[in-house]
Design an enzyme around this catalytic site. Structure first.
Site, PDB file in Angstrom:
ATOM      1  N   HIS A   3      44.793  41.518  42.095  1.00 29.90           N
ATOM      2  CA  HIS A   3      43.731  42.440  41.703  1.00 29.90           C
ATOM      3  C   HIS A   3      42.800  42.772  42.868  1.00 29.90           C
ATOM      4  O   HIS A   3      42.133  43.809  42.844  1.00 29.90           O
ATOM      5  CB  HIS A   3      42.948  41.868  40.525  1.00 29.90           C
TER       6      HIS A   3
ATOM      7  N   HIS B 141      55.068  38.579  36.799  1.00 32.02           N
ATOM      8  CA  HIS B 141      55.048  38.095  35.419  1.00 32.02           C
ATOM      9  C   HIS B 141      55.992  36.919  35.193  1.00 32.02           C
ATOM     10  O   HIS B 141      56.137  36.455  34.068  1.00 32.02           O
ATOM     11  CB  HIS B 141      55.367  39.241  34.459  1.00 32.02           C
TER      12      HIS B 141
END
Length: 735
Positions: A104, A267
C-alpha cells in the site's frame, strides 16, 4: 492528532487583549476559502529546509551506506514472529501485515504523472495514513518503530516500509528479486498529488461515460489503493471487476502477467479482517482521532479490538491453507473449487466454496481449535472470469517456477518503480540485472571531454548556423521531460533522438531532426579525431548546444556545463512506457496539445512542480525562454520583445507596462491581444500562461523583481542558474 479541536468547554482570556481566545495563528477564513479557484503555488514550495529537521548537510545516501543491512534484516525478521499482546500477529507471523503495508506504500504510484508510490514515505501522513484502504496500517508502522528508533537516520521510513515487506516474503519462504535503498523521507504531506475531487470516502465521481476513469487517477474510488475487492462499487461481478483491475494496474505500470502474479502472489499470504460491522464498532481514522490516541486510529470496541476481533476491510477469511508460508495453494484453490457468493460477519460480499467444500482446511489466525474453509474475493475470481487473466493464471498453476519468478519480478517492480534509474539504488541487495522499465542508460566507458574540447565543440556548434531558438529549444526539449515524482526523463540518455520522443508534436520533429543530424555530424567528426579514447555523447552535445545558445543570447556570461551523459539505444527504450512522458502541455514553450478542462496556467504549475522548480525559478525561466523564442512552432504569443534571441528582461518590462490593455481574442479565453491603451494599436499577443505573471499576485510580485530597471544582471544570472538546474535534474551521478 490532526483534528485539533479543543475539547475544553470553558474559554480562557487572551493574555494580551483580555478577550476570549478562540483561534490561533493560521486559523480563520483563508484565501482559498474566498477564492477556491486561485492558482495553487504552494506545491512549488514543498519539502523545503524549513520543514526538514535533518539539515542541509545531511546526506541520506552516505548514511544508508553506513548501515549494517544484514543485521537490520535480521532484526526485522525476528520481529515477524515476536507477537505483541497489544496487536497479536495473525498465525503468529506479522509477515502478511508488513506485505500489505509495503504494497500500500508503493501501490499509490501512477504512471501518468509519476506521483504517488513509496519514494517519500508518504504513508505516514494524511490523507494516506487515514485512507479506508489503509485501515490499521498505523499499527504496522508502530510495530516497526523500535527498529526505526534503533537505526535512526541510517534508514528512512520510506526504505524501511519496503524492506519490511521484502523481509516478510523471505521470512515466509519466498525468494525475492532484490531490494534497493535510496528513498529519502519528506516531513510533510504532499500537496501536489491529485487523489480525486470526491468529498466522501469511497465515492467515485472520477468516472464518466462508459466507466472512463479520469486522468491521472488509477484507483477506482476515493481512499482505495487499487480496486474495490468486493467488485465495482461493491457489486460482486468478477468480470466487471476484471475490467477495473486491468485499467487500474495498467495505470500503475503493470501488464496483465504482472497483474496476475501480484494478485496471486500477494494473496498467498495472510487474511482479511471483518469480525463485525465497522460502522458499529470502529472509531475515527488517525487524522480525526483524539489527541490521546497518539497518532493511532480505527479504535475497535468489538471484543478485544484485535486478534480474532480485528476489523479492517470488513471482508473476513484467508485464501490458502498456509497463510504464513509461501505456497501455490492460492491458484490451486482458485481453480480447485467452485465458488458461491456469501457475506462476511461485517456484511461484505465475498465467496466460499460450494457445498461446504474446503471446510477445515484453513487454520484460524488465533485459535488453534478452530478451522475454516478458504475465502475468495470478487477481485480474485476476476482471474478466472476474464479469459486473458484465466489463461495466465492456469499457466502459472501448471508452471510453479514460472509463477514464482513472475511474482518476484513484479513485486520488485511494484516496490521500485518510482525510484528512477539504477544510479539511485543503494545497498548490497541491488539486483545485477538491468530491467527495461528502469530506463537504462549505458555507463560512461570513455574519457570525458575537457575544457579545451568544450571550447572547440562550442565553436563547431556556432559554425553549424543554428539560431538561438533552435539551440535552446533542442536542449529544453531533451531535459524538460524529467519528472521529480518518479525520477524519469531528462537529458541523460539522449532519448530525444529515439522513438517516441523524436516524433512528439511538441518537439517540432522537422526542426529537431535538422538540429540532431547536424550535432551527430559534429559528434562523429570529433570522436573520430580522438586517439586516446576520448568521446562526446549526443546527450552532452545537446545540452552544450543549449549553453551555446544562451551564451550567444546573453553575450557576457558563461553557462555551466558538466559532461558525463551517455546515449541510450532504442532497444533500451520501452516506447509505450516513455509515451506517458509526452507533455499534454508545456507552458515553458507555450504549448497545449488540445483544449483541457484544466487551465493552461494550472498545467504550467503542474509541469514546474514535476521539474522541481520554485516559483522564482519558474518565473525567470518563462521570462527567458520567451525572449529566446522557444515557443512551439515559433508562435509569437508571449514574445514581448523587439529583440528576439537576446536574453533580456523585456518579457517582464512589457508585460507590466500599464500602457497596454489586454482583451481575450478567442471565445475560450486562451489567447489575448495587448493593445496600446491610447491608440488601440496591437502590440502583443499572449496566452493565459503569459498573462498569469501579471494577474496572479504572487507571480506578479516575482515578475516585478525582474521587471525593474536595475534587474537585467540579476535576471540573466538567475536564468542561467535555473537553466543549469533543469539540464542536470537527472544527473544523479553528480549528487
Amino acid at each position: 492528532m490532526e483534528n485539533n479541536t479543543n475539547p475544553i468547554s470553558g474559554q480562557g482570556k487572551c493574555p494580551f487583549s483580555g478577550g476570549a481566545a478562540k483561534q490561533s495563528a493560521g486559523a480563520g477564513t483563508r484565501n482559498s476559502n474566498w477564492w477556491p479557484n486561485q492558482l495553487k503555488l504552494n506545491i512549488l514550495r514543498q519539502y523545503s529546509s524549513l520543514s526538514n529537521p535533518m539539515g542541509e548537510e545531511f546526506n541520506y545516501a552516505a548514511a544508508f551506506k553506513s548501515l549494517d543491512l544484514i543485521t537490520l534484516k535480521k532484526d526485522i525478521s525476528d520481529l515477524m514472529t515476536n507477537s505483541q499482546d497489544w496487536w497479536p500477529a495473525d498465525y503468529g507471523h506479522y509477515g502478511p501485515f508488513f506485505i500489505r503495508m509495503a504494497w500500500h506504500s508503493a501501490g499509490t504510484y501512477r504512471v501518468a504523472d509519476g506521483r504517488g508510490g513509496a519514494g517519500f514515505g508518504m504513508q505516514r501522513f494524511a490523507p494516506l495514513n487515514s485512507w479506508p484502504d489503509n485501515v490499521n496500517l498505523d499499527k504496522a508502522r508502530l510495530l516497526l518503530w523500535p527498529i526505526k528508533q534503533k537505526y535512526g537516520k541510517k534508514i528512512s521510513w520510506a526504505d524501511l516500509m519496503i524492506l519490511a515487506g521484502n523481509c516478510a516474503l523471505e521470512s515466509m519462504g519466498f525468494k525475492t528479486f532484490g531490494f534497493a535503498g535510496g528513498r529519502e523521507d519528506v516531513w510533510e504531506p504532499a500537496e501536489d498529488i491529485y487523489w480525486g475531487s470526491e468529498g466522501k470516502w469511497l465515492d467515485d465521481q472520477r468516472y464518466s461515460g462508459d466507466r472512463e476513469l479520469e486522468n491521472p487517477l488509477a484507483a477506482v474510488q476515493m481512499g482505495l489503493i487499487y480496486v474495490n475487492p468486493e467488485g465495482p462499487n461493491g457489486n460482486p461481478d468478477p468480470l466487471a471487476s476484471a475490467r477495473d483491475i486491468r485499467e487500474t494496474f495498467a495505470r500503475m505500470a503493470m501488464n496483465d502477467e504482472e497483474t496476475v502474479a501480484l494478485v496471486a502472489g500477494g494473496h498467498t499470504f495472510g487474511k482479511t479482517h471483518g469480525a463485525a460491522d465497522p460502522n458499529q464498532y470502529v472509531s475515527a481514522e488517525p487524522a480525526a482521532a483524539s489527541i490521546e490516541e497518539q497518532g493511532l486510529g480505527w479504535k475497535n470496541t468489538f471484543g478485544s479490538g484485535s486478534g480474532e476481533h480485528t476489523i479492517s476491510s470488513g471482508l473476513e477469511g484467508a485464501w490458502t491453507t498456509t497463510p504464513a508460508k509461501w505456497s501455490h495453494n492460492y491458484l490451486e484453490n482458485l481453480f480447485g473449487f467452485e465458488w458461491e457468493l456469501t457475506k462476511s460477519p461485517a456484511g461484505a460480499h465475498q465467496w466460499k466454496p460450494k457445498n461446504g467444500a474446503g471446510a477445515g482446511t484453513v487454520p484460524d489466525a488465533h485459535n488453534s481449535s478452530k478451522s475454516h474453509a478458504p475465502t475468495m474475493l470478487t477481485a480474485d475470481l476476476a482471474l478466472r472470469a476474464d479469459p486473458i487473466y484465466e489463461k495466465i493464471s492456469r499457466r502459472f498453476l501448471e508452471n510453479p517456477a514460472e509463477f514464482e519468478e513472475a511474482f518476484a519480478r513484479a513485486w520488485f517492480k511494484l516496490t521500485h518503480r518510482d525510484m528512477g534509474p539504477v544510479a539511485r539504488y543503494l545497498g548490497s541487495d541491488v539486483p545485477k540485472e538491468v530491467l527495461i522499465w528502469q530506463d537504462p542508460i549505458p555507463a560512461v566507458n570513455h574519457q570525458l571531454i575537457d575544457d579545451n574540447d568544450i571550447t572547440i565543440l562550442k565553436a563547431k556548434i556556432l559554425d553549424a548556423g543554428f539560431s538561438v531558438s533552435e539551440m535552446v529549444s533542442t536542449a529544453w526539449a531533451s531535459a524538460s521531460t524529467f519528472r521529480g515524482s518518479d525520477k524519469r526523463g531528462g537529458a541523460n540518455g539522449a532519448r530525444i533522438c529515439l522513438a517516441p520522443q523524436k516524433d512528439w508534436k511538441v518537439n517540432n520533429p522537422i526542426q529537431l531532426s535538422k538540429v540532431l543530424d547536424a550535432l551527430k555530424e559534429i559528434q562523429v567528426t570529433f570522436n573520430n579525431a580522438q586517439s586516446i579514447g576520448k568521446q562526446v555523447s549526443i546527450a552532452d552535445l545537446i545540452v552544450l548546444t543549449g549553453c551555446v545558445g544562451i551564451e550567444k543570447a546573453a553575450k557576457n556570461i558563461k553557462v555551466p556545463f558538466t559532461p558525463g551523459r551517455t546515449d541510450a539505444l532504442q532497444e533500451q527504450t520501452d516506447v509505450a512506457s516513455f509515451a506517458v512522458l509526452e507533455p499534454e502541455a508545456d507552458g515553458f514553450r507555450n504549448y497545449m496539445k488540445t483544449q483541457y478542462t484544466v487551465s493552461a496556467e494550472e498545467m504550467l504549475i503542474d509541469k514546474a512542480q514535476l521539474l522541481t522548480l520554485t516559483a522564482p525559478e519558474l518565473t525567470v525561466l518563462i521570462g527567458g525562454l520567451r525572449v529566446l523564442d522557444v515557443n512551439f512552432n515559433q508562435s509569437k504569443n508571449g514574445l514581448f520583445t523587439n529583440r528576439s534571441g537576446e536574453l533580456t528582461n523585456d518579457f517582464f518590462v512589457n508585460l507590466l507596462d500599464f500602457g497596454t490593455t489586454w482583451k481575450a481574442s478567442s471565445e475560450s479565453q486562451d489567447i489575448f491581444e495587448g493593445r496600446n491603451r491610447k491608440t488601440g494599436e496591437l502590440k502583443w499577443t499572449g496566452t493565459r500562461v503569459d498573462l498569469i505573471f501579471g494577474s496572479n499576485s504572487e507571480l506578479r510580485a516575482l515578475a516585478e523583481v525582474y521587471g525593474c530597471t536595475d534587474s537585467q544582471e540579476k535576471f540573466v544570472k538567475d536564468f542561467v542558474k535555473a537553466w543549469d538546474k533543469v539540464m542536470n535534474l537527472d544527473r544523479f551521478d553528480l549528487v
